[in-house]
Design a protein around this motif. Structure first.
Motif, mmCIF file in Angstrom:
data_model
loop_
_atom_site.group_PDB
_atom_site.id
_atom_site.type_symbol
_atom_site.label_atom_id
_atom_site.label_comp_id
_atom_site.label_asym_id
_atom_site.label_seq_id
_atom_site.Cartn_x
_atom_site.Cartn_y
_atom_site.Cartn_z
ATOM 1 N N LEU A 1 33.288 -34.997 2.620
ATOM 2 C CA LEU A 1 32.067 -35.133 3.411
ATOM 3 C C LEU A 1 32.367 -34.973 4.901
ATOM 4 C CD1 LEU A 1 29.066 -35.862 3.803
ATOM 5 C CD2 LEU A 1 29.787 -38.258 3.798
ATOM 6 N N ILE A 2 33.424 -35.619 5.356
ATOM 7 C CA ILE A 2 33.804 -35.511 6.770
ATOM 8 C C ILE A 2 34.177 -34.072 7.123
ATOM 9 C CG2 ILE A 2 35.493 -36.239 8.504
ATOM 10 C CD1 ILE A 2 33.346 -38.328 7.777
ATOM 11 N N ALA A 3 34.976 -33.429 6.284
ATOM 12 C CA ALA A 3 35.375 -32.043 6.547
ATOM 13 C C ALA A 3 34.154 -31.135 6.622
ATOM 14 C CB ALA A 3 36.335 -31.561 5.466
ATOM 15 N N ARG A 4 33.216 -31.331 5.720
ATOM 16 C CA ARG A 4 32.007 -30.505 5.713
ATOM 17 C C ARG A 4 31.175 -30.764 6.971
ATOM 18 N NH1 ARG A 4 30.110 -28.100 1.236
ATOM 19 N NH2 ARG A 4 28.126 -27.096 1.504
ATOM 20 N N THR A 5 31.065 -32.019 7.374
ATOM 21 C CA THR A 5 30.308 -32.370 8.580
ATOM 22 C C THR A 5 30.963 -31.775 9.820
ATOM 23 O OG1 THR A 5 29.531 -34.401 7.557
ATOM 24 C CG2 THR A 5 29.407 -34.281 9.948
ATOM 25 N N LEU A 6 32.274 -31.912 9.930
ATOM 26 C CA LEU A 6 32.974 -31.402 11.105
ATOM 27 C C LEU A 6 32.911 -29.888 11.213
ATOM 28 C CD1 LEU A 6 36.112 -33.716 11.269
ATOM 29 C CD2 LEU A 6 34.015 -33.833 12.613
ATOM 30 N N SER A 7 32.755 -29.214 10.096
ATOM 31 C CA SER A 7 32.678 -27.754 10.153
ATOM 32 C C SER A 7 31.412 -27.291 10.876
ATOM 33 C CB SER A 7 32.745 -27.154 8.747
ATOM 34 O OG SER A 7 31.557 -27.420 8.024
ATOM 35 N N ASP A 8 30.415 -28.160 10.977
ATOM 36 C CA ASP A 8 29.181 -27.820 11.699
ATOM 37 C C ASP A 8 29.307 -28.042 13.206
ATOM 38 O OD1 ASP A 8 27.905 -27.165 9.319
ATOM 39 O OD2 ASP A 8 27.036 -29.154 9.072
ATOM 40 N N PHE A 9 30.353 -28.738 13.639
ATOM 41 C CA PHE A 9 30.529 -29.050 15.058
ATOM 42 C C PHE A 9 31.184 -27.876 15.785
ATOM 43 C CE2 PHE A 9 30.895 -33.993 14.943
ATOM 44 C CZ PHE A 9 29.709 -34.064 14.263
ATOM 45 N N THR A 10 30.880 -27.757 17.070
ATOM 46 C CA THR A 10 31.575 -26.784 17.902
ATOM 47 C C THR A 10 32.980 -27.324 18.202
ATOM 48 O OG1 THR A 10 30.903 -27.782 20.004
ATOM 49 C CG2 THR A 10 29.387 -26.151 19.018
ATOM 50 N N PRO A 11 33.895 -26.470 18.641
ATOM 51 C CA PRO A 11 35.226 -26.977 19.002
ATOM 52 C C PRO A 11 35.161 -28.080 20.065
ATOM 53 C CG PRO A 11 35.298 -24.603 18.783
ATOM 54 C CD PRO A 11 33.841 -25.008 18.678
ATOM 55 N N ASP A 12 34.271 -27.946 21.049
ATOM 56 C CA ASP A 12 34.134 -28.992 22.067
ATOM 57 C C ASP A 12 33.666 -30.304 21.451
ATOM 58 O OD1 ASP A 12 35.003 -27.469 24.196
ATOM 59 O OD2 ASP A 12 32.986 -27.042 24.953
ATOM 60 N N GLU A 13 32.698 -30.238 20.544
ATOM 61 C CA GLU A 13 32.197 -31.455 19.896
ATOM 62 C C GLU A 13 33.274 -32.112 19.042
ATOM 63 O OE1 GLU A 13 27.487 -30.210 19.600
ATOM 64 O OE2 GLU A 13 28.832 -29.697 17.961
ATOM 65 N N ARG A 14 34.089 -31.315 18.364
ATOM 66 C CA ARG A 14 35.196 -31.891 17.584
ATOM 67 C C ARG A 14 36.202 -32.568 18.509
ATOM 68 N NH1 ARG A 14 34.337 -27.224 14.419
ATOM 69 N NH2 ARG A 14 35.982 -26.066 15.464
ATOM 70 N N GLY A 15 36.448 -31.975 19.675
ATOM 71 C CA GLY A 15 37.358 -32.591 20.647
ATOM 72 C C GLY A 15 36.837 -33.928 21.126
ATOM 73 N N VAL A 16 35.540 -33.999 21.379
ATOM 74 C CA VAL A 16 34.933 -35.259 21.804
ATOM 75 C C VAL A 16 35.079 -36.295 20.693
ATOM 76 C CG1 VAL A 16 32.763 -36.426 22.366
ATOM 77 C CG2 VAL A 16 33.301 -34.235 23.418
ATOM 78 N N LEU A 17 34.793 -35.913 19.468
ATOM 79 C CA LEU A 17 34.896 -36.853 18.350
ATOM 80 C C LEU A 17 36.314 -37.405 18.227
ATOM 81 C CD1 LEU A 17 33.570 -38.246 15.969
ATOM 82 C CD2 LEU A 17 34.135 -36.254 14.580
ATOM 83 N N ARG A 18 37.295 -36.543 18.348
ATOM 84 C CA ARG A 18 38.685 -37.013 18.284
ATOM 85 C C ARG A 18 39.001 -37.982 19.418
ATOM 86 N NH1 ARG A 18 39.587 -31.418 17.484
ATOM 87 N NH2 ARG A 18 39.854 -30.976 15.286
ATOM 88 N N SER A 19 38.461 -37.708 20.591
ATOM 89 C CA SER A 19 38.794 -38.545 21.750
ATOM 90 C C SER A 19 38.115 -39.905 21.730
ATOM 91 C CB SER A 19 38.453 -37.816 23.052
ATOM 92 O OG SER A 19 37.057 -37.698 23.203
ATOM 93 N N VAL A 20 37.020 -40.038 21.000
ATOM 94 C CA VAL A 20 36.306 -41.320 20.967
ATOM 95 C C VAL A 20 36.439 -42.037 19.626
ATOM 96 C CG1 VAL A 20 34.645 -40.603 22.714
ATOM 97 C CG2 VAL A 20 34.084 -40.322 20.291
ATOM 98 N N ALA A 21 37.290 -41.543 18.757
ATOM 99 C CA ALA A 21 37.415 -42.132 17.424
ATOM 100 C C ALA A 21 37.996 -43.544 17.456
ATOM 101 C CB ALA A 21 38.268 -41.237 16.532
#
Length: 69
Positions: free
Chosen positions: A25-45
């Motif tokens: 589920l997480i992998a599928r959700t993250l595939s919809d994010f832009t690279p910038d959005e994935r970077g933000v998610l990693r930084s605030v996890a």
């Protein structure tokens, strides 16, 4: 997105269509994010609270749009 994919096939969704484990589920959700959005998610996890300016700086971005998405 999964629901929309199923509807495009012309059939109704079934419970088994959504029977996936959490990592999938997480992998599928993250595939919809832009690279910038994935970077933000990693930084605030890890922090306890979410703050857009801090997330933007931590991700090393110059603009807040991906952090505010």
């Amino acid at each position: 997105m999964r629901f929309l994919e199923i509807r495009r096939t012309g059939r109704g969704p079934q419970p088994a269509d959504f029977d996936h484990d959490f990592p999938a589920l997480i992998a599928r959700t993250l595939s919809d994010f832009t690279p910038d959005e994935r970077g933000v998610l990693r930084s605030v996890a890890l922090p306890d609270a979410f703050d857009i300016p801090v997330a933007t700086q931590t991700a090393g971005m110059q603009h807040e749009a991906p952090a505010g998405a």
